[in-house]
Design a protein around this motif. Structure first.
Motif, PDB file in Angstrom:
ATOM      1  N   ARG A 210       0.839  -1.197   0.000  1.00  0.00           N
ATOM      2  CA  ARG A 210       0.000   0.000   0.000  1.00  0.00           C
ATOM      3  C   ARG A 210       0.877   1.251   0.000  1.00  0.00           C
ATOM      4  O   ARG A 210       1.856   1.347   0.742  1.00  0.00           O
ATOM      5  N   SER A 211       0.510   2.231  -0.815  1.00  0.00           N
ATOM      6  CA  SER A 211       1.304   3.447  -0.944  1.00  0.00           C
ATOM      7  C   SER A 211       0.998   4.426   0.194  1.00  0.00           C
ATOM      8  O   SER A 211       0.024   4.271   0.938  1.00  0.00           O
ATOM      9  N   LYS A 212       1.823   5.451   0.287  1.00  0.00           N
ATOM     10  CA  LYS A 212       1.633   6.484   1.304  1.00  0.00           C
ATOM     11  C   LYS A 212       0.281   7.170   1.125  1.00  0.00           C
ATOM     12  O   LYS A 212      -0.439   7.397   2.105  1.00  0.00           O
ATOM     13  N   SER A 213      -0.085   7.500  -0.099  1.00  0.00           N
ATOM     14  CA  SER A 213      -1.361   8.172  -0.336  1.00  0.00           C
ATOM     15  C   SER A 213      -2.539   7.261   0.005  1.00  0.00           C
ATOM     16  O   SER A 213      -3.555   7.714   0.544  1.00  0.00           O
ATOM     17  N   GLN A 214      -2.410   5.970  -0.315  1.00  0.00           N
ATOM     18  CA  GLN A 214      -3.475   5.026   0.030  1.00  0.00           C
ATOM     19  C   GLN A 214      -3.628   4.901   1.535  1.00  0.00           C
ATOM     20  O   GLN A 214      -4.742   4.847   2.063  1.00  0.00           O
ATOM     21  N   TRP A 215      -2.495   4.860   2.239  1.00  0.00           N
ATOM     22  CA  TRP A 215      -2.560   4.830   3.694  1.00  0.00           C
ATOM     23  C   TRP A 215      -3.211   6.096   4.232  1.00  0.00           C
ATOM     24  O   TRP A 215      -4.020   6.049   5.165  1.00  0.00           O
ATOM     25  N   GLY A 216      -2.855   7.225   3.653  1.00  0.00           N
ATOM     26  CA  GLY A 216      -3.425   8.488   4.119  1.00  0.00           C
ATOM     27  C   GLY A 216      -4.941   8.503   4.014  1.00  0.00           C
ATOM     28  O   GLY A 216      -5.643   8.919   4.958  1.00  0.00           O
ATOM     29  N   GLU A 217      -5.465   8.037   2.898  1.00  0.00           N
ATOM     30  CA  GLU A 217      -6.917   8.006   2.712  1.00  0.00           C
ATOM     31  C   GLU A 217      -7.582   7.029   3.679  1.00  0.00           C
ATOM     32  O   GLU A 217      -8.616   7.335   4.280  1.00  0.00           O
ATOM     33  N   ASP A 218      -6.985   5.851   3.843  1.00  0.00           N
ATOM     34  CA  ASP A 218      -7.585   4.822   4.695  1.00  0.00           C
ATOM     35  C   ASP A 218      -7.555   5.232   6.165  1.00  0.00           C
ATOM     36  O   ASP A 218      -8.547   5.064   6.891  1.00  0.00           O
ATOM     37  N   LEU A 219      -6.430   5.765   6.624  1.00  0.00           N
ATOM     38  CA  LEU A 219      -6.307   6.165   8.021  1.00  0.00           C
ATOM     39  C   LEU A 219      -7.255   7.308   8.362  1.00  0.00           C
ATOM     40  O   LEU A 219      -7.854   7.333   9.444  1.00  0.00           O
ATOM     41  N   THR A 220      -7.397   8.244   7.428  1.00  0.00           N
ATOM     42  CA  THR A 220      -8.320   9.357   7.652  1.00  0.00           C
ATOM     43  C   THR A 220      -9.752   8.853   7.752  1.00  0.00           C
ATOM     44  O   THR A 220     -10.512   9.250   8.649  1.00  0.00           O
ATOM     45  N   ARG A 221     -10.126   7.966   6.847  1.00  0.00           N
ATOM     46  CA  ARG A 221     -11.492   7.413   6.866  1.00  0.00           C
ATOM     47  C   ARG A 221     -11.766   6.697   8.180  1.00  0.00           C
ATOM     48  O   ARG A 221     -12.831   6.890   8.797  1.00  0.00           O
TER      49      ARG A 221
END
Length: 285
Positions: A210-221
């Motif tokens: 998982r990429s940094k941007s994907q992690w960012g979206e998932d963690l925020t959600r």
């Protein structure tokens, strides 16, 4: 080795030494926890977490690092993190980044697992990743983060999370990540309740690509959904779904409570200082 090479090596060694956080002295931290329990009882009516879902993984292998990230509604948050970590995440040792300038004002936090980070700079971000990599090599580590990077109302879900958490999740090989939500609310007593809810735990090992941007979206959600669920509990104004970790002071104190106490004595009744029935003794514990 020429002078330039030696100088660069010295700078790298000095930088590495600064990134290593000494584990807190047990005697000092234990004394702080005793003080903290008394201090929180004076300022809160109750500190409680929603009974379900409580992350069952935290009672598993203590050598597996845990990352707890939460919203940042109040000055109380670092103290509550220490309290919650001691009550629910023991024997894991709390470590937490804090703004380097703020740490200068509260130097005692350096003895309790907090380490300074230069926010909003590439140098600070690199130092944060080096420090966390070192901490994750230690057994029984719990890293606590407030990635909003500022005080924010618990119902404000618009701000982006700072990128350090997502970057860490993309680089780390194995850790458990747990979203946690906090609200400080006034219900029926003079003192507030601190209410806590844990979201679903995610294992970094399950998403190695998982990429940094994907992690960012998932963690925020995950964090925002968890805040929404906690907000619904707060609006319902019922302590029934919560497990109480601390029973604090009740009543108004002063002349008003003195007069109520006298009336109870004259009527041969047990004095009850509470003004409502939330978190009554024997319930939610």
């Amino acid at each position: 080795m020429n002078a330039g090479t030696h100088s660069a090596a010295s700078r790298r060694e000095s930088r590495t030494q600064r990134d290593v956080i000494a584990p807190p002295a047990k005697w000092f931290q234990n004394g702080f926890h005793r003080f903290l329990d008394t201090y929180l009882k004076r300022h809160f009516h109750a500190i409680a977490y929603e009974k379900a879902p409580l992350p069952t993984e935290i009672s598993g292998d203590p050598d597996l690092p845990v990352i707890v990230y939460c919203n940042h509604p109040s000055w109380w948050d670092p103290l509550l993190a220490h309290f919650i970590n001691q009550r629910l995440f023991h024997p894991r040792q709390l470590y937490a980044p804090i703004d380097a300038e703020a740490l200068q004002k509260y130097k005692v936090f350096e003895k309790l697992g907090f380490f300074g980070v230069e926010l909003h700079s590439a140098t600070g971000a690199a130092a944060f990743l080096r420090t966390t990599a070192e901490l994750f090599r230690r057994p029984a580590t719990a890293l606590w983060l407030t990635p909003e990077g500022r005080f924010a109302d618990p119902r404000d879900h618009e701000a982006d999370l700072m990128p350090g958490l997502a970057h860490l999740c993309a680089k780390a090989k194995d850790a458990l990540v747990i979203p946690m939500s906090l609200e400080y609310v006034f219900w029926e007593e003079r003192l507030p309740e601190c209410l806590i809810r844990f979201g679903e735990t995610v294992s970094l090992a399950e998403f190695p690509d998982r990429s940094k941007s994907q992690w960012g979206e998932d963690l925020t959600r995950r964090l925002r959904e968890n805040q929404t669920h906690l907000a619904a509990r707060v609006i319902a104004r019922s302590s029934e779904p919560f497990q109480n970790l601390l029973r604090g002071k009740q009543g108004v104190s002063g002349v008003y409570d003195w007069s109520r106490r006298m009336k109870s004595w004259l009527r041969f009744r047990r004095f009850d200082a509470s003004h409502g029935h939330q978190f009554e003794e024997g319930n939610n514990e």
